[in-house]
Design an enzyme around this catalytic site. Sequence first.
Site: not given
Ligand code: FE
Ligand code: ZN
Length: 262
Positions: A62, A64, A66-67, A120, A137, A175
Amino acid sequence: MWTYQHQSFIVHQLPVLRDNYIYIIQDRHSSVACVVDPALAAPVIKACSQLKITPTHILNTHHHWDHTDGNEELVQTYQCEVVANQDDASRIPHISQPIAVNSALTLGHLNIQSIEVYGHTLGHIAFVIDDALFCGDTLFGGGCGRLFEGSFAQMWSSLQKLAELPNETRFYCAHEYTLPNLRFARDMDKDNAALKQRIKRDTQTRMKQQPTIPSTIGLEKKTNPFLRPLNPRFVDKYNQENNTTFNALQVFTHLRERKNTW
Ligand code: FE
Ligand code: ZN
């Protein structure tokens, strides 16, 4: 860095930032190597030079940051392709190989299946390769992702799809949230023996600074409160304890809302 053996590929797990994991999937029978959800580029570049791997693809679950924040530098460094959901293309930096949800893709000898797991975000996909699941996530150890864009019904249906995978499927989420998740689980699912055992084991694992991930679908079905509503006995018990007459989706919704303020 940790390494896991599958029959036709190897998974390398890199802990980055506070609690993120980046995975490198190395095909045993070709030069294909896929980086899953690179939050950063530098740790991937370092690991790949140690392992003598040249990434050929990035797989993003996805959009975001942090990905995906590592996409740019990895593409510049390796000229690798970026595989992600075609319906989320505008939010995935450097996407070059858009794929449809619920479709198959072969890279080298890796047979990759994409599964739509909205909730998410609206655009989140999971990747299944043989007995490995990369779910970003959506499903976590003992928990599930927050709902930023999707509805409870969408997230519940996404989790159900993942729960339908064989019990021995190892899942690699993005995570390390397992211990805090299990503390919530313990409160919601008292006298679950499998859960108690898991808390003990995972606590020890974390004390040794080792990952609790990958976990398996089978263990999550027994201990993850967000999959437990699949079991009618859990739903009955939950209704008794809370004086409610919820169906499975409503129990999931109630649990997800309680977790936000727990
Ligand atoms: Fe994340
Ligand atoms: Zn995420």
